[in-house]
Design a protein around this motif. Structure first.
Motif, PDB file in Angstrom:
ATOM      1  N   CYS A  23      -7.080  10.621 -24.052  1.00 12.12           N
ATOM      2  CA  CYS A  23      -6.066  11.422 -24.522  1.00 12.12           C
ATOM      3  C   CYS A  23      -5.173  10.676 -25.312  1.00 12.12           C
ATOM      4  N   THR A  24      -4.484  11.286 -26.451  1.00 13.55           N
ATOM      5  CA  THR A  24      -3.520  10.726 -27.328  1.00 13.55           C
ATOM      6  C   THR A  24      -4.186   9.718 -28.516  1.00 13.55           C
ATOM      7  N   SER A  25      -3.864  10.480 -29.714  1.00 14.97           N
ATOM      8  CA  SER A  25      -4.465   9.827 -30.989  1.00 14.97           C
ATOM      9  C   SER A  25      -3.503   8.517 -31.215  1.00 14.97           C
ATOM     10  N   PRO A  26      -4.120   7.326 -31.934  1.00 17.16           N
ATOM     11  CA  PRO A  26      -3.322   6.397 -32.370  1.00 17.16           C
ATOM     12  C   PRO A  26      -2.513   6.777 -33.586  1.00 17.16           C
ATOM     13  N   SER A  27      -1.423   6.168 -34.091  1.00 16.20           N
ATOM     14  CA  SER A  27      -0.675   6.946 -35.352  1.00 16.20           C
ATOM     15  C   SER A  27      -1.389   6.644 -36.607  1.00 16.20           C
ATOM     16  N   PRO A  28      -1.442   7.498 -37.484  1.00 18.48           N
ATOM     17  CA  PRO A  28      -2.283   7.317 -38.447  1.00 18.48           C
ATOM     18  C   PRO A  28      -1.561   6.393 -39.472  1.00 18.48           C
ATOM     19  N   SER A  63     -20.974   7.246 -28.615  1.00 19.74           N
ATOM     20  CA  SER A  63     -19.863   6.261 -29.030  1.00 19.74           C
ATOM     21  C   SER A  63     -19.413   5.838 -30.254  1.00 19.74           C
ATOM     22  N   GLY A  64     -20.291   5.617 -31.380  1.00 18.47           N
ATOM     23  CA  GLY A  64     -20.309   5.172 -32.564  1.00 18.47           C
ATOM     24  C   GLY A  64     -19.354   6.052 -33.478  1.00 18.47           C
ATOM     25  N   TRP A  65     -19.739   7.395 -33.791  1.00 15.94           N
ATOM     26  CA  TRP A  65     -18.895   8.209 -34.357  1.00 15.94           C
ATOM     27  C   TRP A  65     -17.565   8.541 -33.723  1.00 15.94           C
ATOM     28  N   SER A  66     -17.598   8.727 -32.481  1.00 17.41           N
ATOM     29  CA  SER A  66     -16.052   8.892 -31.767  1.00 17.41           C
ATOM     30  C   SER A  66     -15.361   7.781 -32.010  1.00 17.41           C
ATOM     31  N   THR A  68     -15.059   5.726 -34.156  1.00 18.87           N
ATOM     32  CA  THR A  68     -14.776   5.511 -35.647  1.00 18.87           C
ATOM     33  C   THR A  68     -13.603   6.712 -36.005  1.00 18.87           C
ATOM     34  N   LEU A  69     -13.830   7.740 -35.629  1.00 19.45           N
ATOM     35  CA  LEU A  69     -12.875   8.888 -35.726  1.00 19.45           C
ATOM     36  C   LEU A  69     -11.360   8.384 -34.840  1.00 19.45           C
ATOM     37  N   VAL A  70     -11.595   7.801 -33.883  1.00 18.91           N
ATOM     38  CA  VAL A  70     -10.427   7.613 -33.266  1.00 18.91           C
ATOM     39  C   VAL A  70      -9.617   6.449 -34.249  1.00 18.91           C
ATOM     40  N   GLU A  71     -10.298   5.455 -34.619  1.00 22.63           N
ATOM     41  CA  GLU A  71      -9.756   4.430 -35.214  1.00 22.63           C
ATOM     42  C   GLU A  71      -9.101   4.987 -36.653  1.00 22.63           C
ATOM     43  N   LEU A  72      -9.760   5.915 -37.331  1.00 20.54           N
ATOM     44  CA  LEU A  72      -9.412   6.677 -38.607  1.00 20.54           C
ATOM     45  C   LEU A  72      -8.312   7.879 -38.433  1.00 20.54           C
ATOM     46  N   ASN A  90     -15.508   8.063 -17.947  1.00 16.51           N
ATOM     47  CA  ASN A  90     -15.948   8.368 -19.530  1.00 16.51           C
ATOM     48  C   ASN A  90     -15.178   7.894 -20.388  1.00 16.51           C
ATOM     49  N   ARG A  91     -14.603   6.895 -20.558  1.00 13.83           N
ATOM     50  CA  ARG A  91     -13.972   6.338 -21.617  1.00 13.83           C
ATOM     51  C   ARG A  91     -14.162   4.684 -21.519  1.00 13.83           C
ATOM     52  N   PHE A  92     -14.386   4.310 -22.742  1.00  6.61           N
ATOM     53  CA  PHE A  92     -14.721   2.668 -22.878  1.00  6.61           C
ATOM     54  C   PHE A  92     -13.465   1.987 -22.719  1.00  6.61           C
ATOM     55  N   ALA A  93     -13.474   0.650 -22.215  1.00  4.52           N
ATOM     56  CA  ALA A  93     -12.295  -0.065 -22.217  1.00  4.52           C
ATOM     57  C   ALA A  93     -11.875  -0.386 -23.617  1.00  4.52           C
ATOM     58  N   TRP A  94     -12.367  -0.316 -24.555  1.00  2.66           N
ATOM     59  CA  TRP A  94     -11.745  -0.807 -26.063  1.00  2.66           C
ATOM     60  C   TRP A  94     -11.239   0.559 -26.765  1.00  2.66           C
ATOM     61  N   THR A  95     -11.528   1.625 -26.283  1.00  2.42           N
ATOM     62  CA  THR A  95     -11.364   2.835 -27.053  1.00  2.42           C
ATOM     63  C   THR A  95      -9.706   3.459 -26.606  1.00  2.42           C
ATOM     64  N   PRO A  96      -8.927   3.516 -27.347  1.00  2.00           N
ATOM     65  CA  PRO A  96      -7.556   4.095 -27.114  1.00  2.00           C
ATOM     66  C   PRO A  96      -7.675   5.759 -26.756  1.00  2.00           C
ATOM     67  N   ARG A  97      -6.823   5.927 -25.575  1.00  2.00           N
ATOM     68  CA  ARG A  97      -6.655   7.327 -25.165  1.00  2.00           C
ATOM     69  C   ARG A  97      -6.406   8.388 -26.440  1.00  2.00           C
ATOM     70  N   HIS A  98      -7.080   9.548 -26.399  1.00  3.34           N
ATOM     71  CA  HIS A  98      -7.149  10.643 -27.572  1.00  3.34           C
ATOM     72  C   HIS A  98      -7.319  11.829 -27.162  1.00  3.34           C
ATOM     73  N   ASP A  99      -6.777  12.800 -27.735  1.00  2.00           N
ATOM     74  CA  ASP A  99      -7.060  14.138 -27.183  1.00  2.00           C
ATOM     75  C   ASP A  99      -8.459  14.667 -27.813  1.00  2.00           C
ATOM     76  N   SER A 100      -9.310  15.122 -26.508  1.00  2.00           N
ATOM     77  CA  SER A 100     -10.590  15.752 -26.897  1.00  2.00           C
ATOM     78  C   SER A 100     -11.042  16.174 -25.767  1.00  2.00           C
ATOM     79  N   THR A 101     -11.963  17.363 -25.619  1.00  6.53           N
ATOM     80  CA  THR A 101     -12.726  17.617 -24.672  1.00  6.53           C
ATOM     81  C   THR A 101     -13.996  16.694 -24.487  1.00  6.53           C
TER      82      THR A 101
END
Length: 325
Positions: A23-28, A63-66, A68-72, A90-101
């Protein structure tokens, strides 16, 4: 006797090709306005897909596309992940929290159910690995779908995913910068360990029936990542892959794994399961300590590298790289 066959089950579609959640996207940053001026055509292994300009409802599989989209900074409507292979909760250690179902599905299914995907009314489905063209065609009836883009591959390089996502979502500048930044980090690690240059590696898993699933192609994204660090795919392993990028090798042929560095994980159990394989403890990398053990929760960081997982992966490599002489 050598047992080698193309592996399109556990090695390809389970632990090496898995998704993310949070949950919660990084700032663009950069490309402040996320718009594409026109539809984007993406060529892939089943033909080509035209994606309409400015897709808003995005579904990802894997995970590849997910990542990538979090990073962008692109919002994700729904992420389908393989149950048990997508990291803790269901969240990898390297992936920031972001909103999604986040919707887990069984590895045995091979892909999410078509009805499950359809209920999110996606504008685009970024799928990556799919079991066959039939599944692709079913998903394409719901929305434009992008399977693996590279011909004859089981997943795409993290660089290609990032650059193509930049085109789809009007974030080309940010995508290019992200690739450059990660490449710079990998190059820095490679420079720290010059003894790793041209040393051989093998990467794969120990299956539940005590066989080794190994990457057998230098063109595989996992091999390309490790070669960026200066390593080279062991020729003994590469020669087993005439019929595919990833293959199964029987434990009787453990002699094929006499590489300078090993990266492996067991589908069942922990690192101790390898010691039960006759000859494992006598392998050069095991004796020298140049061995990286992974788990079902993090093997995707190497097996399906993404713009977010690559920095994590090269850090994970450091102790083994330091053992090379």
């Amino acid at each position: 006797m050598t047992t080698t066959r193309r592996c399109a089950g556990a090695l390809l579609s389970v632990a090496l090709l898995v998704g993310v959640a949070g949950c919660t996207s990084p700032s663009p940053t950069g490309d402040a306005v996320s718009t594409s001026a026109a539809p984007v055509v993406v060529d892939h292994q089943f033909g080509s897909t035209t994606i309409p300009a400015n897709p808003r409802r995005v579904v990802t599989i894997g995970s590849g596309w997910s990542d990538t989209l979090v990073e962008l900074g692109v919002p994700i409507t729904a992420e389908f992940v393989v149950q048990g292979y997508a990291g803790p909760d269901n969240r990898f250690a390297w992936t920031p929290r972001h909103d999604s179902t986040v919707i887990p599905y069984a590895a045995s299914a091979g892909a999410p159910g078509v009805a499950d995907v359809a209920r999110f009314a996606p504008d685009v489905i970024l799928a990556g690995y799919l079991p066959d063209q039939g599944v692709y065609e079913q998903l394409s009836k719901i929305a434009p779908t992008v399977p693996v883009m590279a011909k004859g591959a089981v997943n795409d390089s993290w660089q290609d995913l990032t650059i193509v996502a930049g085109k789809i979502f009007g974030k080309q500048q940010r995508a290019r910068q992200a690739v450059d930044d990660v490449d710079t980090r990998v190059a820095a690690v490679a420079a720290e360990y010059p003894a790793a240059r041209r040393k051989t590696f093998s990467f794969g898993q120990l299956t539940a029936d005590r066989q080794f699933g190994v990457v057998a192609s230098s063109g595989d994204p996992s091999s390309r990542l490790l070669e960026q660090v200066g390593l080279t795919l062991d020729p003994a392993v590469r020669n087993t892959g005439a019929n595919g990028q990833r293959v199964i090798v029987s434990a009787e042929r453990i002699d094929l794994l006499r590489s300078d560095l090993l990266i492996f994980w067991p589908l069942v159990g922990g690192p101790e399961t390898f010691a039960a394989i006759p000859g494992w403890n006598d392998l050069p990398a095991v004796r020298s300590g140049a061995t990286v053990f992974l788990t079902n929760d993090d093997a995707s960081g190497f097996g399906a590298p993404s713009v977010l997982s690559v920095p994590w992966a090269v850090e994970k490599l450091r102790p083994a790289l330091a053992r090379l002489r």
